[in-house]
Design a protein around this motif. Sequence first.
Motif, mmCIF file in Angstrom:
data_model
loop_
_atom_site.group_PDB
_atom_site.id
_atom_site.type_symbol
_atom_site.label_atom_id
_atom_site.label_comp_id
_atom_site.label_asym_id
_atom_site.label_seq_id
_atom_site.Cartn_x
_atom_site.Cartn_y
_atom_site.Cartn_z
ATOM 1 N N GLY A 90 0.600 -1.253 0.345
ATOM 2 C CA GLY A 90 -0.159 0.150 0.209
ATOM 3 C C GLY A 90 0.581 1.047 0.236
ATOM 4 N N GLY A 91 1.892 1.351 0.958
ATOM 5 C CA GLY A 91 2.956 2.686 0.652
ATOM 6 C C GLY A 91 3.890 2.324 0.333
ATOM 7 N N ARG A 92 4.353 1.500 -1.205
ATOM 8 C CA ARG A 92 5.065 1.597 -1.529
ATOM 9 C C ARG A 92 4.630 1.789 -3.285
ATOM 10 N NH1 ARG A 92 8.197 -3.896 -0.815
ATOM 11 N NH2 ARG A 92 7.825 -3.822 1.488
ATOM 12 N N THR A 93 4.757 3.477 -3.127
ATOM 13 C CA THR A 93 5.053 4.201 -4.610
ATOM 14 C C THR A 93 6.231 5.521 -4.513
ATOM 15 O OG1 THR A 93 4.058 6.466 -2.888
ATOM 16 C CG2 THR A 93 2.252 4.694 -3.894
ATOM 17 N N TYR A 94 6.374 5.514 -5.874
ATOM 18 C CA TYR A 94 7.670 6.328 -6.162
ATOM 19 C C TYR A 94 7.560 7.648 -5.056
ATOM 20 C CZ TYR A 94 10.727 9.368 -8.408
ATOM 21 O OH TYR A 94 11.452 9.893 -8.486
ATOM 22 N N GLU A 95 6.552 8.318 -4.280
ATOM 23 C CA GLU A 95 6.608 9.119 -3.411
ATOM 24 C C GLU A 95 7.150 9.134 -2.321
ATOM 25 O OE1 GLU A 95 4.571 8.759 -5.741
ATOM 26 O OE2 GLU A 95 4.188 10.412 -7.101
ATOM 27 N N SER A 96 6.355 7.466 -1.486
ATOM 28 C CA SER A 96 6.798 7.303 -0.377
ATOM 29 C C SER A 96 8.413 6.921 -0.535
ATOM 30 C CB SER A 96 5.763 6.016 -0.149
ATOM 31 O OG SER A 96 5.672 5.057 -0.661
ATOM 32 N N SER A 97 8.793 5.259 -1.873
ATOM 33 C CA SER A 97 9.709 5.705 -1.735
ATOM 34 C C SER A 97 11.010 6.883 -0.950
ATOM 35 C CB SER A 97 10.414 4.830 -2.837
ATOM 36 O OG SER A 97 10.186 3.537 -2.782
ATOM 37 N N ILE A 98 10.337 8.215 -2.076
ATOM 38 C CA ILE A 98 11.512 9.196 -2.410
ATOM 39 C C ILE A 98 11.778 9.730 -0.633
ATOM 40 C CG2 ILE A 98 11.842 11.310 -2.342
ATOM 41 C CD1 ILE A 98 11.324 10.684 -5.898
ATOM 42 N N LYS A 99 9.990 9.948 -0.091
ATOM 43 C CA LYS A 99 9.870 10.268 1.427
ATOM 44 C C LYS A 99 11.090 9.338 2.416
ATOM 45 C CE LYS A 99 8.004 13.578 4.605
ATOM 46 N NZ LYS A 99 8.642 14.967 4.548
ATOM 47 N N THR A 100 11.127 8.480 2.408
ATOM 48 C CA THR A 100 11.381 7.332 3.403
ATOM 49 C C THR A 100 13.301 7.105 2.880
ATOM 50 O OG1 THR A 100 9.299 5.859 2.707
ATOM 51 C CG2 THR A 100 12.249 4.979 3.680
ATOM 52 N N GLU A 101 13.692 7.708 1.474
ATOM 53 C CA GLU A 101 15.252 7.743 1.642
ATOM 54 C C GLU A 101 15.514 9.298 2.530
ATOM 55 O OE1 GLU A 101 16.081 7.753 -2.133
ATOM 56 O OE2 GLU A 101 15.117 5.341 -2.488
ATOM 57 N N GLN A 102 14.473 10.412 2.283
ATOM 58 C CA GLN A 102 14.758 11.848 2.945
ATOM 59 C C GLN A 102 15.263 11.523 4.289
ATOM 60 O OE1 GLN A 102 11.825 13.590 1.217
ATOM 61 N NE2 GLN A 102 13.332 14.114 -0.580
ATOM 62 N N ILE A 103 14.379 10.748 4.698
ATOM 63 C CA ILE A 103 13.791 10.591 6.652
ATOM 64 C C ILE A 103 15.064 9.507 7.023
ATOM 65 C CG2 ILE A 103 12.724 9.500 8.431
ATOM 66 C CD1 ILE A 103 9.965 10.195 7.024
ATOM 67 N N LEU A 104 15.585 8.829 6.220
ATOM 68 C CA LEU A 104 16.649 8.290 6.848
ATOM 69 C C LEU A 104 18.102 8.671 6.691
ATOM 70 C CD1 LEU A 104 15.842 3.830 5.262
ATOM 71 C CD2 LEU A 104 15.894 5.377 7.337
ATOM 72 N N ARG A 105 18.164 9.187 5.296
ATOM 73 C CA ARG A 105 19.598 10.841 5.244
ATOM 74 C C ARG A 105 19.919 11.437 6.472
ATOM 75 N NH1 ARG A 105 18.191 13.695 1.080
ATOM 76 N NH2 ARG A 105 17.328 15.368 2.829
ATOM 77 N N ASN A 106 18.356 12.489 7.071
ATOM 78 C CA ASN A 106 17.907 13.265 7.163
ATOM 79 C C ASN A 106 19.010 12.511 8.819
ATOM 80 O OD1 ASN A 106 17.762 14.920 5.686
ATOM 81 N ND2 ASN A 106 15.191 15.395 6.386
ATOM 82 N N LYS A 107 18.242 11.017 9.447
ATOM 83 C CA LYS A 107 18.462 10.328 10.615
ATOM 84 C C LYS A 107 20.177 10.282 10.342
ATOM 85 C CE LYS A 107 14.303 8.660 11.772
ATOM 86 N NZ LYS A 107 13.635 7.188 12.128
ATOM 87 N N LEU A 108 20.873 9.874 9.866
ATOM 88 C CA LEU A 108 22.183 9.247 9.515
ATOM 89 C C LEU A 108 22.753 10.672 9.985
ATOM 90 C CD1 LEU A 108 24.452 7.323 8.422
ATOM 91 C CD2 LEU A 108 23.942 7.849 6.181
ATOM 92 N N LEU A 109 22.549 11.599 8.950
ATOM 93 C CA LEU A 109 22.642 12.174 9.577
ATOM 94 C C LEU A 109 23.363 13.291 11.216
ATOM 95 C CD1 LEU A 109 22.685 14.750 5.863
ATOM 96 C CD2 LEU A 109 24.386 14.039 6.656
ATOM 97 N N THR A 110 22.254 12.949 11.215
ATOM 98 C CA THR A 110 22.386 13.151 12.244
ATOM 99 C C THR A 110 23.055 12.950 13.927
ATOM 100 O OG1 THR A 110 19.918 13.617 12.369
ATOM 101 C CG2 THR A 110 20.019 14.175 15.012
ATOM 102 N N TRP A 111 22.907 11.218 13.593
ATOM 103 C CA TRP A 111 23.526 10.299 13.806
ATOM 104 C C TRP A 111 24.964 10.823 14.136
ATOM 105 C CZ3 TRP A 111 27.232 6.605 12.377
ATOM 106 C CH2 TRP A 111 28.450 5.996 13.799
ATOM 107 N N LEU A 112 25.379 11.323 12.563
ATOM 108 C CA LEU A 112 26.830 11.580 11.958
ATOM 109 C C LEU A 112 27.678 12.953 12.702
ATOM 110 C CD1 LEU A 112 26.872 10.371 8.353
ATOM 111 C CD2 LEU A 112 28.264 9.341 10.282
ATOM 112 N N LYS A 113 26.183 13.596 13.258
ATOM 113 C CA LYS A 113 27.067 14.614 13.644
ATOM 114 C C LYS A 113 26.988 14.513 15.139
ATOM 115 C CE LYS A 113 24.791 17.730 10.256
ATOM 116 N NZ LYS A 113 23.545 18.737 10.481
ATOM 117 N N LYS A 114 26.731 13.892 15.423
ATOM 118 C CA LYS A 114 27.000 13.333 17.376
ATOM 119 C C LYS A 114 28.047 13.391 17.385
ATOM 120 C CE LYS A 114 22.208 12.068 18.202
ATOM 121 N NZ LYS A 114 21.441 11.274 18.748
#
Length: 114
Positions: A90-114
Motif C-alpha cells: 500500500g505504501g510502495r509508491t515512488y513518492e513514499s520511497s523518496i520520502k523514506t530515503e529523505q528521512i533515513l538520510r536525515n537520521k544518518l546525518l543527525t547521528w553522524l553529527k553526534k
Amino acid sequence: MIRKVSLEYLLKHADIVSLHITASEENRNFMDMEKFKMMKDGSWFLNPSRDWLVDNKALKWALDNRLAGCWTDFELPFTRPNLITTKHIGGRTYESSIKTEQILRNKLLTWLKK
C-alpha cells in the motif's frame, strides 16, 4: 455533518468500517465475533492496521456470512473470493520511497553529527 456515535451504532449502520487503532496488546483481537455480528449485512471491512488486531476465525465467518468484502494490507491464513490483500504494498509508491530515503538520510546525518 459530523457527529460522534458509539462503536455499536457505527458497526450496525456503516457501509464501510476501516480499523485505525493503536497496536497494543490490549487491542489484540479487537475485531472479534461479537463486533462482526454487529456489522451491517453487505458492508465492507478495511484493515490497514496490524493483522493480530482482528480475530481471523471471526473475520472468516464474517466474509462467509455478513460482509460484502474485506481489504487488508497483509496476508491472511485463508482466502475468499471477497477478500483483497495487498501484502504491504500500500505504501510502495515512488513518492513514499523518496520520502523514506529523505528521512533515513536525515537520521544518518543527525547521528553522524553526534
